[in-house]
Design a protein around this motif. Structure first.
Motif, PDB file in Angstrom:
ATOM      1  N   ALA A  51       0.838  -1.196   0.000  1.00  0.00           N
ATOM      2  CA  ALA A  51       0.000   0.000   0.000  1.00  0.00           C
ATOM      3  C   ALA A  51       0.877   1.251   0.000  1.00  0.00           C
ATOM      4  O   ALA A  51       0.554   2.239  -0.669  1.00  0.00           O
ATOM      5  N   THR A  52       1.996   1.198   0.685  1.00  0.00           N
ATOM      6  CA  THR A  52       2.926   2.332   0.727  1.00  0.00           C
ATOM      7  C   THR A  52       3.442   2.661  -0.664  1.00  0.00           C
ATOM      8  O   THR A  52       3.468   3.830  -1.073  1.00  0.00           O
ATOM      9  N   ASP A  53       3.831   1.635  -1.413  1.00  0.00           N
ATOM     10  CA  ASP A  53       4.337   1.856  -2.773  1.00  0.00           C
ATOM     11  C   ASP A  53       3.257   2.428  -3.687  1.00  0.00           C
ATOM     12  O   ASP A  53       3.527   3.332  -4.484  1.00  0.00           O
ATOM     13  N   ILE A  54       2.042   1.912  -3.582  1.00  0.00           N
ATOM     14  CA  ILE A  54       0.936   2.418  -4.408  1.00  0.00           C
ATOM     15  C   ILE A  54       0.671   3.879  -4.061  1.00  0.00           C
ATOM     16  O   ILE A  54       0.486   4.718  -4.946  1.00  0.00           O
ATOM     17  N   GLY A  55       0.663   4.187  -2.768  1.00  0.00           N
ATOM     18  CA  GLY A  55       0.444   5.567  -2.331  1.00  0.00           C
ATOM     19  C   GLY A  55       1.485   6.515  -2.898  1.00  0.00           C
ATOM     20  O   GLY A  55       1.158   7.607  -3.377  1.00  0.00           O
ATOM     21  N   ARG A  91      -0.192  -5.936   1.418  1.00  0.00           N
ATOM     22  CA  ARG A  91       0.021  -6.261   0.008  1.00  0.00           C
ATOM     23  C   ARG A  91      -1.339  -6.197  -0.672  1.00  0.00           C
ATOM     24  O   ARG A  91      -2.349  -6.637  -0.117  1.00  0.00           O
ATOM     25  N   LEU A  92      -1.375  -5.671  -1.885  1.00  0.00           N
ATOM     26  CA  LEU A  92      -2.634  -5.430  -2.584  1.00  0.00           C
ATOM     27  C   LEU A  92      -2.749  -6.272  -3.847  1.00  0.00           C
ATOM     28  O   LEU A  92      -1.786  -6.387  -4.615  1.00  0.00           O
ATOM     29  N   TYR A  93      -3.947  -6.818  -4.038  1.00  0.00           N
ATOM     30  CA  TYR A  93      -4.250  -7.656  -5.199  1.00  0.00           C
ATOM     31  C   TYR A  93      -5.612  -7.255  -5.754  1.00  0.00           C
ATOM     32  O   TYR A  93      -6.461  -6.725  -5.030  1.00  0.00           O
ATOM     33  N   LEU A  94      -5.813  -7.547  -7.023  1.00  0.00           N
ATOM     34  CA  LEU A  94      -7.116  -7.281  -7.619  1.00  0.00           C
ATOM     35  C   LEU A  94      -8.141  -8.250  -7.054  1.00  0.00           C
ATOM     36  O   LEU A  94      -7.884  -9.450  -6.934  1.00  0.00           O
ATOM     37  N   GLY A  95      -9.312  -7.717  -6.724  1.00  0.00           N
ATOM     38  CA  GLY A  95     -10.410  -8.551  -6.263  1.00  0.00           C
ATOM     39  C   GLY A  95     -11.173  -9.123  -7.446  1.00  0.00           C
ATOM     40  O   GLY A  95     -10.888  -8.819  -8.620  1.00  0.00           O
ATOM     41  N   GLU A  96     -12.161  -9.936  -7.148  1.00  0.00           N
ATOM     42  CA  GLU A  96     -12.948 -10.605  -8.196  1.00  0.00           C
ATOM     43  C   GLU A  96     -13.615  -9.600  -9.130  1.00  0.00           C
ATOM     44  O   GLU A  96     -13.595  -9.775 -10.347  1.00  0.00           O
ATOM     45  N   LYS A  97     -14.213  -8.544  -8.581  1.00  0.00           N
ATOM     46  CA  LYS A  97     -14.887  -7.548  -9.429  1.00  0.00           C
ATOM     47  C   LYS A  97     -13.903  -6.894 -10.395  1.00  0.00           C
ATOM     48  O   LYS A  97     -14.233  -6.653 -11.555  1.00  0.00           O
ATOM     49  N   ALA A  98     -12.720  -6.596  -9.919  1.00  0.00           N
ATOM     50  CA  ALA A  98     -11.716  -5.962 -10.773  1.00  0.00           C
ATOM     51  C   ALA A  98     -11.317  -6.879 -11.915  1.00  0.00           C
ATOM     52  O   ALA A  98     -11.134  -6.434 -13.049  1.00  0.00           O
ATOM     53  N   ARG A  99     -11.213  -8.158 -11.627  1.00  0.00           N
ATOM     54  CA  ARG A  99     -10.851  -9.122 -12.676  1.00  0.00           C
ATOM     55  C   ARG A  99     -11.988  -9.277 -13.695  1.00  0.00           C
ATOM     56  O   ARG A  99     -11.748  -9.315 -14.896  1.00  0.00           O
ATOM     57  N   VAL A 100     -13.211  -9.344 -13.202  1.00  0.00           N
ATOM     58  CA  VAL A 100     -14.372  -9.520 -14.084  1.00  0.00           C
ATOM     59  C   VAL A 100     -14.560  -8.299 -14.995  1.00  0.00           C
ATOM     60  O   VAL A 100     -14.875  -8.442 -16.171  1.00  0.00           O
ATOM     61  N   HIS A 101     -14.350  -7.104 -14.448  1.00  0.00           N
ATOM     62  CA  HIS A 101     -14.631  -5.866 -15.193  1.00  0.00           C
ATOM     63  C   HIS A 101     -13.378  -5.193 -15.754  1.00  0.00           C
ATOM     64  O   HIS A 101     -13.458  -4.068 -16.244  1.00  0.00           O
ATOM     65  N   GLU A 102     -12.254  -5.878 -15.708  1.00  0.00           N
ATOM     66  CA  GLU A 102     -10.978  -5.268 -16.112  1.00  0.00           C
ATOM     67  C   GLU A 102     -11.045  -4.650 -17.509  1.00  0.00           C
ATOM     68  O   GLU A 102     -10.702  -3.481 -17.702  1.00  0.00           O
ATOM     69  N   ASN A 103     -11.480  -5.415 -18.493  1.00  0.00           N
ATOM     70  CA  ASN A 103     -11.514  -4.898 -19.865  1.00  0.00           C
ATOM     71  C   ASN A 103     -12.515  -3.764 -20.017  1.00  0.00           C
ATOM     72  O   ASN A 103     -12.264  -2.790 -20.738  1.00  0.00           O
TER      73      ASN A 103
END
Length: 137
Positions: A51-55, A91-103
């Motif tokens: 999260a620190t790196d993303i910030g 540590r941050l990861y894409l959730g299910e919604k992000a994967r489904v709606h990525e495109n």
């Protein structure tokens, strides 16, 4: 005296308001804000980032980012995991919604960019992007 029409801060603020409003309209279907999509894009590019790196990459202070991540995690856009080696770090990861709606989100960003830049020639678009990037160094 510099008038509003000549004041760079005023001009940038007005351009930001228009661009932000345009992007919000494109994201309304997903219930995401423009900042949340920036976070998703940063995570997508480097899953497992802290999260620190993303910030730092997005110039967001830790309190702002924390609130954004909490709301996104509640709605399954992101997954927050405690770092196994440093329990104070997330540590941050894409959730299910992000994967489904990525495109779809990528297309929404592209449509928004196209609308914002529709009155510009290719050369003007390149120049505008270069100038904005130069300002943010």
């Amino acid at each position: 005296m510099v008038t509003n029409e000549e004041c760079i801060v005023f001009l940038l603020a007005k351009a930001y308001q228009l661009a932000h409003s345009n992007m919000k309209r494109h994201l309304s279907t997903y219930g995401l804000t423009p900042v949340q999509t920036l976070v998703l894009e940063a995570i997508r590019r480097e899953e497992g980032s802290s999260a620190t790196d993303i910030g730092k990459k997005l110039s967001l202070d830790s309190a702002t980012l924390s609130g954004v991540l909490d709301r996104m995690a509640e709605r399954d856009w992101v997954i927050k995991e405690v770092d196994k080696e440093d329990k104070r770090s997330l540590r941050l990861y894409l959730g299910e919604k992000a994967r489904v709606h990525e495109n779809e989100l990528i297309l929404a960003r592209e449509r928004s960019n196209e609308e914002i830049l529709k009155g510009f020639s290719i050369e003007e678009r390149v120049l505008l992007k270069r100038l904005l990037k130069d300002m943010n160094r």
